[in-house]
Design a protein around this motif. Structure first.
Motif, short mmCIF file in Angstrom:
data_model
loop_
_atom_site.label_atom_id
_atom_site.label_comp_id
_atom_site.label_asym_id
_atom_site.label_seq_id
_atom_site.Cartn_x
_atom_site.Cartn_y
_atom_site.Cartn_z
N ILE A 149 80.49 44.82 13.18
CA ILE A 149 80.00 43.59 12.57
C ILE A 149 80.25 42.31 13.35
O ILE A 149 81.23 41.90 13.76
CB ILE A 149 80.94 43.14 11.23
CG1 ILE A 149 81.17 44.53 10.41
CG2 ILE A 149 80.29 42.25 10.25
CD1 ILE A 149 79.81 45.23 9.99
N ASP A 150 79.14 41.74 13.50
CA ASP A 150 78.79 40.47 13.90
C ASP A 150 78.98 39.42 12.34
O ASP A 150 78.10 39.07 11.84
CB ASP A 150 77.45 40.09 14.73
CG ASP A 150 77.24 38.61 15.30
OD1 ASP A 150 78.05 37.73 14.59
OD2 ASP A 150 76.38 38.58 16.03
N TRP A 151 80.15 38.92 12.31
CA TRP A 151 80.27 38.09 11.26
C TRP A 151 79.66 36.84 10.96
O TRP A 151 79.17 36.56 9.98
CB TRP A 151 81.79 37.78 11.00
CG TRP A 151 82.72 39.11 10.99
CD1 TRP A 151 83.49 39.56 11.96
CD2 TRP A 151 82.98 39.94 9.89
NE1 TRP A 151 84.09 40.80 11.59
CE2 TRP A 151 83.75 41.30 10.27
CE3 TRP A 151 82.62 39.83 8.35
CZ2 TRP A 151 84.21 41.83 9.25
CZ3 TRP A 151 82.97 40.92 7.55
CH2 TRP A 151 83.88 41.91 8.09
N VAL A 152 79.27 36.38 12.21
CA VAL A 152 78.50 34.98 12.09
C VAL A 152 77.10 35.31 11.69
O VAL A 152 76.57 34.64 10.48
CB VAL A 152 78.68 34.34 13.31
CG1 VAL A 152 77.56 32.91 13.22
CG2 VAL A 152 80.00 33.89 13.80
N THR A 153 76.51 36.41 12.31
CA THR A 153 75.19 36.67 11.67
C THR A 153 75.06 37.25 10.28
O THR A 153 74.20 37.05 9.38
CB THR A 153 74.89 37.96 12.86
OG1 THR A 153 74.70 37.17 14.14
CG2 THR A 153 73.42 38.42 12.46
N MET A 154 76.10 38.02 9.91
CA MET A 154 76.25 38.33 8.61
C MET A 154 76.24 37.18 7.69
O MET A 154 75.46 37.39 6.53
CB MET A 154 77.59 39.10 8.31
CG MET A 154 77.46 40.05 6.93
SD MET A 154 78.94 40.76 6.67
CE MET A 154 80.11 39.45 6.49
N ILE A 155 77.01 36.25 7.76
CA ILE A 155 77.09 35.05 6.76
C ILE A 155 75.85 34.35 6.93
O ILE A 155 75.06 34.20 5.75
CB ILE A 155 78.09 34.08 7.28
CG1 ILE A 155 79.47 34.52 7.29
CG2 ILE A 155 78.04 32.63 6.54
CD1 ILE A 155 80.69 34.00 7.84
N PHE A 156 75.01 34.25 7.89
CA PHE A 156 73.84 33.60 7.99
C PHE A 156 72.68 34.51 7.07
O PHE A 156 71.87 34.11 6.38
CB PHE A 156 73.32 33.34 9.19
CG PHE A 156 73.99 31.85 10.00
CD1 PHE A 156 73.57 30.75 9.59
CD2 PHE A 156 74.72 31.92 10.94
CE1 PHE A 156 74.04 29.49 9.83
CE2 PHE A 156 75.17 30.82 11.46
CZ PHE A 156 75.03 29.71 11.17
N ALA A 157 72.73 35.81 7.67
CA ALA A 157 71.65 36.60 6.82
C ALA A 157 71.93 36.66 5.22
O ALA A 157 71.04 36.67 4.55
CB ALA A 157 71.95 38.14 7.43
N LEU A 158 73.22 36.58 4.94
CA LEU A 158 73.33 36.85 3.49
C LEU A 158 73.09 35.32 2.82
O LEU A 158 72.65 35.51 1.63
CB LEU A 158 74.88 37.28 3.19
CG LEU A 158 75.41 38.46 3.70
CD1 LEU A 158 76.79 38.74 3.16
CD2 LEU A 158 74.31 39.62 2.81
N LEU A 159 73.38 34.13 3.58
CA LEU A 159 73.06 32.87 3.05
C LEU A 159 71.69 32.63 2.68
O LEU A 159 71.13 32.38 1.87
CB LEU A 159 73.90 31.85 3.74
CG LEU A 159 73.54 30.33 3.33
CD1 LEU A 159 73.89 30.16 2.02
CD2 LEU A 159 74.10 29.36 4.39
N GLY A 160 70.92 33.13 3.88
CA GLY A 160 69.44 32.94 3.94
C GLY A 160 68.95 33.67 2.66
O GLY A 160 67.89 33.48 2.19
N THR A 161 69.33 35.13 2.91
CA THR A 161 68.91 36.01 1.64
C THR A 161 68.92 35.47 0.22
O THR A 161 68.16 35.52 -0.71
CB THR A 161 69.34 37.39 1.90
OG1 THR A 161 69.34 37.92 3.05
CG2 THR A 161 68.75 38.56 0.77
N VAL A 162 70.14 34.89 -0.07
CA VAL A 162 70.60 34.55 -1.63
C VAL A 162 69.76 33.38 -1.61
O VAL A 162 69.10 32.87 -2.71
CB VAL A 162 72.10 34.01 -1.60
CG1 VAL A 162 72.24 33.08 -2.65
CG2 VAL A 162 72.75 35.25 -1.58
N LEU A 163 69.48 32.35 -0.61
CA LEU A 163 68.66 31.04 -0.82
C LEU A 163 67.21 31.51 -1.06
O LEU A 163 66.47 30.85 -1.95
CB LEU A 163 68.71 30.12 0.53
CG LEU A 163 70.15 29.35 0.48
CD1 LEU A 163 70.09 28.72 1.79
CD2 LEU A 163 70.28 28.57 -0.66
N VAL A 164 66.76 32.31 -0.29
CA VAL A 164 65.11 32.98 -0.75
C VAL A 164 64.91 33.77 -1.99
O VAL A 164 64.23 33.54 -2.79
CB VAL A 164 64.80 33.87 0.60
CG1 VAL A 164 63.68 34.60 0.14
CG2 VAL A 164 64.47 33.27 1.65
#
Length: 315
Positions: A58-73
């Motif tokens: 797991i790349d935790w930083v990428t995961m946080i950005f991916a989940l945050l972006g998905t939630v915002l969209v």
């Protein structure tokens, strides 16, 4: 669809009927506009897609950005859905107290709120994950807001089918944030979510059929009746069982997931078949059970998927 004058009159009427209406909105009103229940369940699928693609690395930083972006969209889509459906929400008991309907928040504020969330979400995916995840987010947002909400939801029994395309995007976003290509894993995850949604939503449609009829939604149970709806539900569930098991066939998960997915899918099919001859209150209770099971099925399936991802402690 009502014109703007009629819509404003309806909002004023609702505000007059509800003493709490017309007051200034609080932060909870803005949270509810984003439909947190939908955000939670779909962020779980995005997390599952990210985890499967990562195979425990797991790349935790990428995961946080991916989940945050998905939630915002997704939040953007839900807010804009509220904006476009505000006239019809005024006719349904379960949606009449939404802040936009009561007049606590103005339509213009909601429109800007949805637009800003979308821009922030897409930017987060583009810069925090990769361009393909942002593109998938944009496609999902367009399909949900304009194709599903603004068009099919008001005009056709195919609305649930069309809405399933956008609802199947979140796990693909999570997956492609790791693997920037639409390979077999991405499409299997898409297939699982696409096939899960119609029986899930039609169960709610049967349970709330008269409300949807009063609001003017041409939902399948409203237009074609519950028997035809049940026939359609079983078709999707039967297809979902083998599609969900493809993750094992393509070696994304281990054999424990294979048997769990098969058992849960076959039980859902059995539960669906039990409702064929039910009518009246028994049918409503059955639809409630189907809806609750569908929610639990999705959450449990993705939890098992994550735990059983290849390369983990279970092999």
């Amino acid at each position: 669809m009502k014109d703007q004058a009629s819509l404003e009159l309806g909002i004023e009427t609702a505000a007059a009927a509800d003493p709490a209406a017309g007051t200034s909105a609080g932060w909870r009103d803005f949270v509810q506009l984003a439909k947190p229940g939908i955000l939670f369940s779909n962020s779980m699928t995005a997390f599952g897609g990210f985890w499967v693609a990562s195979a425990w690395k797991i790349d935790w930083v990428t995961m946080i950005f991916a989940l945050l972006g998905t939630v915002l969209v997704m939040a953007s889509g839900c807010v804009l859905n509220n904006y476009l459906d505000r006239d019809m929400d005024n006719k349904m008991e379960r949606t009449q107290k939404r802040a936009l309907v009561t007049g606590a928040i103005s339509p213009q504020t909601v429109l800007w709120y949805g637009f800003i969330l979308g821009v922030l979400g897409l930017a987060t995916l583009w810069f925090g994950a990769n361009p393909i995840s942002a593109l998938l987010g944009l496609i999902g947002l367009f399909l949900y807001v304009w194709i599903y909400t603004a068009w099919f939801k008001r005009t056709s029994v195919w609305s649930t089918f069309m809405g399933s395309f956008s609802g199947a995007v979140p796990p693909m976003i999570g997956y492609c944030a790791v693997t920037p290509e639409l390979d077999a894993g991405a499409w299997i995850l898409f297939g699982i979510m696409f096939l899960w949604q119609p029986p899930h939503f039609w169960a709610l449609g049967i349970r709330r059929m008269e409300e949807y009829r009063a609001a003017g939604f041409p939902l399948l149970p409203v237009v074609r009746g519950t028997y035809v709806t049940k026939m359609s539900m079983i078709r999707y569930i039967v297809l979902l069982v083998p599609v969900s098991m493809l993750l094992y066939v393509y070696q994304y998960v281990n054999v424990y997931y294979f048997f769990a997915a098969a058992a849960m899918g076959l039980y859902w099919a059995f539960l669906c078949l039990k409702g064929y001859k039910l009518q009246g209150e028994d049918e409503v209770l059955w639809a409630k059970k189907m809806f609750i099971y569908s929610v639990n099925y999705l959450m449990l399936l993705f939890i098992i998927m994550i735990v059983c991802t290849a390369g983990g402690p279970l092999g």
